[in-house]
Motif scaffolding. Sequence first.
Motif, PDB file in Angstrom:
ATOM      1  N   PHE A  13      28.662  10.158 -79.130  1.00  0.00           N
ATOM      2  CA  PHE A  13      29.496   8.971 -78.955  1.00  0.00           C
ATOM      3  C   PHE A  13      29.903   8.856 -77.488  1.00  0.00           C
ATOM      4  CE2 PHE A  13      31.508   8.714 -83.505  1.00  0.00           C
ATOM      5  CZ  PHE A  13      30.233   8.788 -84.063  1.00  0.00           C
ATOM      6  N   THR A  14      30.046   7.608 -77.043  1.00  0.00           N
ATOM      7  CA  THR A  14      30.506   7.342 -75.686  1.00  0.00           C
ATOM      8  C   THR A  14      31.562   6.244 -75.711  1.00  0.00           C
ATOM      9  OG1 THR A  14      28.328   7.902 -74.778  1.00  0.00           O
ATOM     10  CG2 THR A  14      29.834   6.684 -73.341  1.00  0.00           C
ATOM     11  N   ILE A  15      32.706   6.536 -75.137  1.00  0.00           N
ATOM     12  CA  ILE A  15      33.769   5.539 -75.014  1.00  0.00           C
ATOM     13  C   ILE A  15      33.699   4.922 -73.624  1.00  0.00           C
ATOM     14  CG2 ILE A  15      35.499   7.238 -74.271  1.00  0.00           C
ATOM     15  CD1 ILE A  15      37.598   5.611 -75.852  1.00  0.00           C
ATOM     16  N   SER A  16      33.937   3.626 -73.555  1.00  0.00           N
ATOM     17  CA  SER A  16      33.951   2.932 -72.268  1.00  0.00           C
ATOM     18  C   SER A  16      34.922   1.764 -72.358  1.00  0.00           C
ATOM     19  CB  SER A  16      32.547   2.447 -71.894  1.00  0.00           C
ATOM     20  OG  SER A  16      32.071   1.517 -72.852  1.00  0.00           O
ATOM     21  N   ARG A  17      35.215   1.178 -71.219  1.00  0.00           N
ATOM     22  CA  ARG A  17      36.137   0.046 -71.202  1.00  0.00           C
ATOM     23  C   ARG A  17      35.753  -0.937 -70.117  1.00  0.00           C
ATOM     24  NH1 ARG A  17      41.882   2.324 -70.554  1.00  0.00           N
ATOM     25  NH2 ARG A  17      42.459   0.116 -70.319  1.00  0.00           N
ATOM     26  N   ASP A  18      36.168  -2.178 -70.320  1.00  0.00           N
ATOM     27  CA  ASP A  18      35.978  -3.231 -69.332  1.00  0.00           C
ATOM     28  C   ASP A  18      37.341  -3.889 -69.149  1.00  0.00           C
ATOM     29  OD1 ASP A  18      35.453  -5.555 -67.904  1.00  0.00           O
ATOM     30  OD2 ASP A  18      33.534  -5.894 -68.880  1.00  0.00           O
ATOM     31  N   ASN A  19      38.024  -3.523 -68.095  1.00  0.00           N
ATOM     32  CA  ASN A  19      39.387  -4.022 -67.890  1.00  0.00           C
ATOM     33  C   ASN A  19      39.421  -5.525 -67.623  1.00  0.00           C
ATOM     34  OD1 ASN A  19      40.414  -1.493 -68.364  1.00  0.00           O
ATOM     35  ND2 ASN A  19      40.846  -1.033 -66.218  1.00  0.00           N
ATOM     36  N   ALA A  20      38.342  -6.052 -67.096  1.00  0.00           N
ATOM     37  CA  ALA A  20      38.292  -7.503 -66.837  1.00  0.00           C
ATOM     38  C   ALA A  20      38.254  -8.303 -68.141  1.00  0.00           C
ATOM     39  CB  ALA A  20      37.087  -7.839 -65.980  1.00  0.00           C
ATOM     40  N   LYS A  21      37.743  -7.666 -69.192  1.00  0.00           N
ATOM     41  CA  LYS A  21      37.612  -8.352 -70.476  1.00  0.00           C
ATOM     42  C   LYS A  21      38.615  -7.858 -71.514  1.00  0.00           C
ATOM     43  CE  LYS A  21      32.671  -9.281 -69.932  1.00  0.00           C
ATOM     44  NZ  LYS A  21      31.306  -9.075 -70.503  1.00  0.00           N
ATOM     45  N   ASN A  22      39.470  -6.923 -71.124  1.00  0.00           N
ATOM     46  CA  ASN A  22      40.441  -6.333 -72.062  1.00  0.00           C
ATOM     47  C   ASN A  22      39.749  -5.697 -73.260  1.00  0.00           C
ATOM     48  OD1 ASN A  22      42.357  -7.349 -70.352  1.00  0.00           O
ATOM     49  ND2 ASN A  22      43.233  -8.806 -71.784  1.00  0.00           N
ATOM     50  N   MET A  23      38.642  -5.043 -73.009  1.00  0.00           N
ATOM     51  CA  MET A  23      37.826  -4.490 -74.078  1.00  0.00           C
ATOM     52  C   MET A  23      37.658  -2.982 -73.915  1.00  0.00           C
ATOM     53  SD  MET A  23      36.711  -7.065 -76.030  1.00  0.00           S
ATOM     54  CE  MET A  23      35.256  -6.410 -76.830  1.00  0.00           C
ATOM     55  N   VAL A  24      37.600  -2.310 -75.041  1.00  0.00           N
ATOM     56  CA  VAL A  24      37.193  -0.910 -75.091  1.00  0.00           C
ATOM     57  C   VAL A  24      36.085  -0.807 -76.136  1.00  0.00           C
ATOM     58  CG1 VAL A  24      38.960  -0.238 -76.772  1.00  0.00           C
ATOM     59  CG2 VAL A  24      37.963   1.481 -75.275  1.00  0.00           C
ATOM     60  N   TYR A  25      35.134   0.072 -75.867  1.00  0.00           N
ATOM     61  CA  TYR A  25      33.951   0.183 -76.708  1.00  0.00           C
ATOM     62  C   TYR A  25      33.772   1.630 -77.171  1.00  0.00           C
ATOM     63  CZ  TYR A  25      32.986  -4.147 -74.193  1.00  0.00           C
ATOM     64  OH  TYR A  25      33.078  -5.393 -73.635  1.00  0.00           O
ATOM     65  N   LEU A  26      33.072   1.766 -78.278  1.00  0.00           N
ATOM     66  CA  LEU A  26      32.652   3.089 -78.731  1.00  0.00           C
ATOM     67  C   LEU A  26      31.188   2.970 -79.133  1.00  0.00           C
ATOM     68  CD1 LEU A  26      33.629   6.010 -79.266  1.00  0.00           C
ATOM     69  CD2 LEU A  26      33.884   5.344 -81.671  1.00  0.00           C
ATOM     70  N   GLN A  27      30.314   3.505 -78.293  1.00  0.00           N
ATOM     71  CA  GLN A  27      28.895   3.542 -78.601  1.00  0.00           C
ATOM     72  C   GLN A  27      28.631   4.790 -79.435  1.00  0.00           C
ATOM     73  OE1 GLN A  27      26.330   1.325 -77.829  1.00  0.00           O
ATOM     74  NE2 GLN A  27      25.123   2.644 -79.190  1.00  0.00           N
ATOM     75  N   MET A  28      28.092   4.590 -80.622  1.00  0.00           N
ATOM     76  CA  MET A  28      27.864   5.696 -81.545  1.00  0.00           C
ATOM     77  C   MET A  28      26.359   5.824 -81.794  1.00  0.00           C
ATOM     78  SD  MET A  28      30.996   5.080 -84.230  1.00  0.00           S
ATOM     79  CE  MET A  28      30.264   3.605 -84.916  1.00  0.00           C
ATOM     80  N   ASN A  29      25.803   6.947 -81.384  1.00  0.00           N
ATOM     81  CA  ASN A  29      24.376   7.213 -81.573  1.00  0.00           C
ATOM     82  C   ASN A  29      24.190   8.406 -82.498  1.00  0.00           C
ATOM     83  OD1 ASN A  29      23.812   5.161 -79.680  1.00  0.00           O
ATOM     84  ND2 ASN A  29      23.857   6.629 -77.980  1.00  0.00           N
ATOM     85  N   SER A  30      22.981   8.551 -82.995  1.00  0.00           N
ATOM     86  CA  SER A  30      22.637   9.684 -83.874  1.00  0.00           C
ATOM     87  C   SER A  30      23.655   9.828 -84.995  1.00  0.00           C
ATOM     88  CB  SER A  30      22.555  10.982 -83.062  1.00  0.00           C
ATOM     89  OG  SER A  30      21.595  10.864 -82.035  1.00  0.00           O
ATOM     90  N   LEU A  31      23.945   8.734 -85.644  1.00  0.00           N
ATOM     91  CA  LEU A  31      24.992   8.739 -86.658  1.00  0.00           C
ATOM     92  C   LEU A  31      24.601   9.591 -87.856  1.00  0.00           C
ATOM     93  CD1 LEU A  31      26.084   5.045 -86.326  1.00  0.00           C
ATOM     94  CD2 LEU A  31      27.621   7.012 -86.194  1.00  0.00           C
ATOM     95  N   LYS A  32      25.603  10.216 -88.454  1.00  0.00           N
ATOM     96  CA  LYS A  32      25.434  11.087 -89.600  1.00  0.00           C
ATOM     97  C   LYS A  32      26.277  10.555 -90.760  1.00  0.00           C
ATOM     98  CE  LYS A  32      25.319  15.045 -86.421  1.00  0.00           C
ATOM     99  NZ  LYS A  32      25.950  16.355 -86.080  1.00  0.00           N
ATOM    100  N   PRO A  33      25.940  10.925 -91.967  1.00  0.00           N
ATOM    101  CA  PRO A  33      26.761  10.480 -93.112  1.00  0.00           C
ATOM    102  C   PRO A  33      28.232  10.870 -92.965  1.00  0.00           C
ATOM    103  CG  PRO A  33      24.670  11.317 -93.895  1.00  0.00           C
ATOM    104  CD  PRO A  33      24.714  11.591 -92.422  1.00  0.00           C
ATOM    105  N   GLU A  34      28.494  11.997 -92.344  1.00  0.00           N
ATOM    106  CA  GLU A  34      29.884  12.427 -92.174  1.00  0.00           C
ATOM    107  C   GLU A  34      30.640  11.605 -91.142  1.00  0.00           C
ATOM    108  OE1 GLU A  34      27.133  14.321 -92.019  1.00  0.00           O
ATOM    109  OE2 GLU A  34      27.315  15.915 -90.491  1.00  0.00           O
ATOM    110  N   ASP A  35      29.976  10.682 -90.467  1.00  0.00           N
ATOM    111  CA  ASP A  35      30.668   9.757 -89.580  1.00  0.00           C
ATOM    112  C   ASP A  35      31.201   8.549 -90.340  1.00  0.00           C
ATOM    113  OD1 ASP A  35      28.106  10.391 -87.148  1.00  0.00           O
ATOM    114  OD2 ASP A  35      30.157  11.182 -87.133  1.00  0.00           O
ATOM    115  N   THR A  36      30.871   8.458 -91.616  1.00  0.00           N
ATOM    116  CA  THR A  36      31.380   7.363 -92.437  1.00  0.00           C
ATOM    117  C   THR A  36      32.904   7.406 -92.470  1.00  0.00           C
ATOM    118  OG1 THR A  36      29.399   7.237 -93.822  1.00  0.00           O
ATOM    119  CG2 THR A  36      31.468   6.423 -94.780  1.00  0.00           C
ATOM    120  N   ALA A  37      33.515   6.294 -92.080  1.00  0.00           N
ATOM    121  CA  ALA A  37      34.972   6.253 -91.957  1.00  0.00           C
ATOM    122  C   ALA A  37      35.399   4.840 -91.582  1.00  0.00           C
ATOM    123  CB  ALA A  37      35.447   7.226 -90.879  1.00  0.00           C
TER     124      ALA A  37
END
Length: 123
Positions: free
Chosen positions: A67-91
């Motif tokens: 997972f990678t967290i990032s933000r764009d302050n100009a857009k008031n946005m925060v992101y969470l890029q989730m790769n290689s997802l597993k069933p235990e990431d279900t939430a």
Amino acid sequence: VQLQASGGGLVQTGGSLRLSCVTSGGTFSRYGMGWFRQRPGKEREFVAAISWSGRMAAYADSVKGRFTISRDNAKNMVYLQMNSLKPEDTAVYYCAASLTVVPGGRHDEYAYWGQGTQVTVSS
């Protein structure tokens, strides 16, 4: 301050999703931001956090390297890029805003919470 998370959905094991969270009603660039999740039958747990500047990030061991967290302050946005997802990431995934410029994983560091977005990873 209001937060709105989006981007959840159903994905197969090994797939990717990108969660987004938009904030309003405050000075976004002054908040540290975090993502938490609540798995079925479990307590809400820390996933990732990012400093107000975006230069510092922290991750739970269970998602580090995937997972990678990032933000764009100009857009008031925060992101969470989730790769290689597993069933235990279900939430249900929640974004949160902290008045601490470099927040960590404690719930009480976060003053504002968004509604959750469901992520389901099928096996």
